[in-house]
Design an enzyme around this catalytic site. Structure first.
Site, short mmCIF file in Angstrom:
data_model
loop_
_atom_site.label_atom_id
_atom_site.label_comp_id
_atom_site.label_asym_id
_atom_site.label_seq_id
_atom_site.Cartn_x
_atom_site.Cartn_y
_atom_site.Cartn_z
N ASP A 1 -17.10 19.35 13.70
CA ASP A 1 -17.07 18.01 14.12
C ASP A 1 -15.80 17.90 15.62
O ASP A 1 -16.17 18.84 16.40
CB ASP A 1 -16.10 17.11 13.25
CG ASP A 1 -17.07 17.04 12.02
OD1 ASP A 1 -17.65 17.29 12.13
OD2 ASP A 1 -15.96 16.78 11.36
N HIS B 1 -22.57 21.44 14.47
CA HIS B 1 -22.14 20.66 13.69
C HIS B 1 -22.15 21.26 12.03
O HIS B 1 -21.54 19.97 11.49
CB HIS B 1 -23.35 19.57 13.69
CG HIS B 1 -22.08 17.87 14.61
ND1 HIS B 1 -21.29 17.58 13.70
CD2 HIS B 1 -22.61 17.19 15.84
CE1 HIS B 1 -20.31 16.67 14.23
NE2 HIS B 1 -21.50 16.33 15.50
N SER C 1 -7.83 39.96 34.36
CA SER C 1 -8.06 39.31 35.28
C SER C 1 -8.13 37.58 35.50
O SER C 1 -7.40 37.56 33.97
CB SER C 1 -9.82 39.46 35.69
OG SER C 1 -9.97 39.54 34.23
N ARG D 1 -1.10 35.45 37.67
CA ARG D 1 -1.77 35.95 37.10
C ARG D 1 -1.21 36.44 38.64
O ARG D 1 -1.05 38.10 38.33
CB ARG D 1 -3.55 35.87 37.79
CG ARG D 1 -4.11 37.44 38.04
CD ARG D 1 -5.43 36.72 38.03
NE ARG D 1 -6.68 37.77 38.50
CZ ARG D 1 -6.90 38.39 39.00
NH1 ARG D 1 -6.88 37.96 39.72
NH2 ARG D 1 -7.74 39.33 39.71
N SER E 1 -18.88 33.96 26.79
CA SER E 1 -19.40 33.98 27.76
C SER E 1 -19.17 33.51 28.99
O SER E 1 -18.94 31.94 29.44
CB SER E 1 -20.94 33.50 27.46
OG SER E 1 -21.85 33.43 28.49
N ASN E 2 -19.18 34.01 30.21
CA ASN E 2 -18.36 33.85 31.61
C ASN E 2 -19.25 34.27 32.66
O ASN E 2 -19.17 35.55 32.67
CB ASN E 2 -17.19 34.68 31.76
CG ASN E 2 -15.81 34.49 32.74
OD1 ASN E 2 -16.46 33.04 34.28
ND2 ASN E 2 -14.49 34.60 32.97
#
Length: 553
Positions: A530, A526, A383, A371, A474-475
């Site tokens: 799996d 699920h 980023s 980076r 989702s960070n």
């Protein structure tokens, strides 16, 4: 039993609609609320939703063709059911229905006919503006702000109001030039989809006949409200000022909230024109603090005389505790349209899709170095989130099960990679979508993510920018979170929860050295994925981030 689906009347001036696009075909199963088709009216192209469950047995209108309002466009029923009898009955009923009003009119006494003449609404020089369906999940909209007031001149492309939907705040355009004759819901009030919110037309036009369709609902609401709120009113008499507040200038919504909270409007200062009390004034009202009740002091008890020769006992001093140490307080806010949608969707996801979770630690030393080097030459700053988006996009190509969706009776394996990136805003969470992310460079991904984040915070995201994701990220790394799990953004099969990069001791070549580790947790449906498939995806993701040069190949 099979039922016909007719061309809906989507505006007061609509006489026919054009079937712009069918979203379903014969044989498809349909649920109540599914979008059947896009219909072009005389003002806009709108989604047409099904109001029942079933299978599409018949489609009678081709795309691009116009049909009159109430004409049969499709038939819904059970798979294999004979629908021809329903079609025939509908065709026979149409002429009879057309003759019924005439027959009834002939039987009316002449005086009754003269008392209430039939009004041709299409001849009234005014256009009704209804609450549009601005998203496929929207059932009502809240008027966030009116940009005009009654009496103002309106152009056809003017933005009448800002409407808060379950996903964003969007503009409602008038589509007609004229004078704003009527405004229905006030700022902060909700209106159902297709409910009348405004009327535009020629100045001085009598618009009473146009409002008659909404009159029964409004009357019922007005009649029911006092009965439902009577207990709250009784409570307010005991807890607040006893003065009558019925003559105070206040909006209906402000009165409703005041009664629910037991607030007397005599005690509230209005901020609107002429001192009128609105919703905001009631919600921000803080009652004057009451003086704590005085503690009654009892007379001191007589001290017993000491025995002869004994030292007098020291008098006992009573410890008086304050009667009030603190004050219990709280504030309440109405649930926003966005928060309602989040609540509904995530509840459906968590309690419908069986979740399981796989967590893995990733050494980010090489990603940090890469980076730094990239940002020395890149036109935009890259980023760590951009690294994760790119790495997920490449990994999804190798693991189609993770890039799939559970569709009830089938599993859809998406061949394209569209990654949703969760963005936190004040009212909740929005998920703009980076489409075809696997084919985009770091710089392209970085620019899109920044633009979407800015639009989300400004409530300017459009529905098409939040649709079509095949995988979600989702960070929470920027908050220093060590580890967390996320709820799947259906119909995606998985969502990746990304934590912060932590400096921790690691073992390399048999020695303990400082390292930079990031934990990621994959939430999986699920029904589709799996455990081995989820773990294999994270192994690929780990390899790409620990050797980021592979992302450039």
């Amino acid at each position: 039993m099979a039922e016909v689906v007719k061309m809906p009347k989507m505006s007061d001036t609509m006489t026919e609609g054009v079937l712009a696009k069918w979203h379903k075909k014969v044989g498809d199963k349909v649920k109540s609320g599914d979008v059947l088709a896009e219909i072009e009216t005389d003002k806009a192209t709108m989604d047409f939703e099904s109001y029942q469950d079933g299978t599409i047995l018949y489609i009678g209108v081709e795309e691009g063709k116009a049909v009159p309002v109430d004409a049969v466009i499709a038939v819904l029923g059970k798979a294999g059911e004979d629908y021809k009898a329903v079609l025939k009955a509908s065709a026979t009923a149409a002429p009879a229905a057309a003759e019924a009003p005439k027959a009834a009119e002939d039987k009316k006494p002449q005086a009754a006919v003269e008392a209430k003449p039939k009004v041709d609404k299409s001849a009234i020089p005014a256009t009704v503006i209804r609450m549009p369906a601005l998203s496929d999940t929207m059932t009502e909209g809240v008027i966030n702000k009116w940009n005009f007031k009654v009496g103002d001149k309106i152009k056809s492309d003017d933005s009448l109001a800002d409407v808060e939907t379950d996903k964003a705040t969007m503009e409602v355009v008038g589509y007609e030039a004229g004078t704003l004759l009527y405004i229905g819901p006030k700022e902060g009030e909700a209106a159902p989809v297709n409910g009348i919110i405004a009327i535009i037309g020629k100045e001085g036009t009598d618009i009473t006949p146009l409002l008659e369709d909404d009159a029964p609902a409004a009357t019922a609401k007005t009649t029911a409200a006092p009965a439902a709120e009577a207990p709250a009113e009784t409570l307010s008499d005991n807890t607040g000022s006893t003065e009558d507040d019925s003559r105070i200038k206040a909006s209906p919504l402000a009165r409703k909230i005041a009664k629910e909270k037991g607030i007397n409007l005599n005690d509230v200062k209005g901020s609107a024109e002429g001192g009128r009390i609105v919703k905001k004034d009631v919600e921000e009202y803080v009652p004057a603090a009451k003086a704590p009740a005085a503690v009654a002091s009892s007379a001191p008890s007589p001290v017993a005389a000491p025995a002869s020769g004994a030292a007098p006992a020291a008098p006992k001093q009573a410890i008086v505790l304050p009667s009030v140490i603190g004050e219990e307080k709280f504030t309440e806010k109405p649930v926003s349209q966005m928060r309602k949608a989040i609540s509904r969707r995530l509840s459906e996801s968590l309690f419908t899709a069986p979740h399981f979770y796989v967590t893995m630690s990733i050494d980010m030393d090489e990603a940090i170095k890469a980076r730094t080097r990239i940002n020395e030459v890149a036109p935009v700053k890259i980023s760590f989130n951009d690294f994760v988006v790119k790495a997920c996009a490449v990994a999804l190509r190798q693991h189609p099960a993770i890039n799939s969706s559970f569709m009830g009776d089938k599993i859809r394996f998406n061949e394209h990679v569209n990654i949703g990136v969760a963005v936190a805003v004040d009212e909740g969470l929005l998920v703009p979508v980076i489409k075809f992310a696997d084919s985009k460079s770091f710089s392209h991904i970085s620019v899109e993510v920044k633009e979407f984040a800015a639009k989300a915070k400004a409530k300017k995201l459009q529905p098409n920018e939040m649709e079509g994701s095949t995988f979600t990220i989702s960070n929470l790394g920027m908050f220093g979170v060590d580890e967390f799990t996320a709820i799947i953004n259906t119909p995606n099969a998985c969502i990746l929860a990304v934590s912060g990069i932590q400096q921790v001791p690691v073992v390399k070549n048999g020695a303990v050295v400082p390292g930079n580790v990031m934990k990621v947790t994959l939430s999986c449906d699920h029904r589709v994925v799996d455990g081995a498939s989820g773990a294999a995806f994270l192994q690929t993701l780990k390899g790409l981030l620990e050797e980021p040069v592979r992302l450039l190949i």
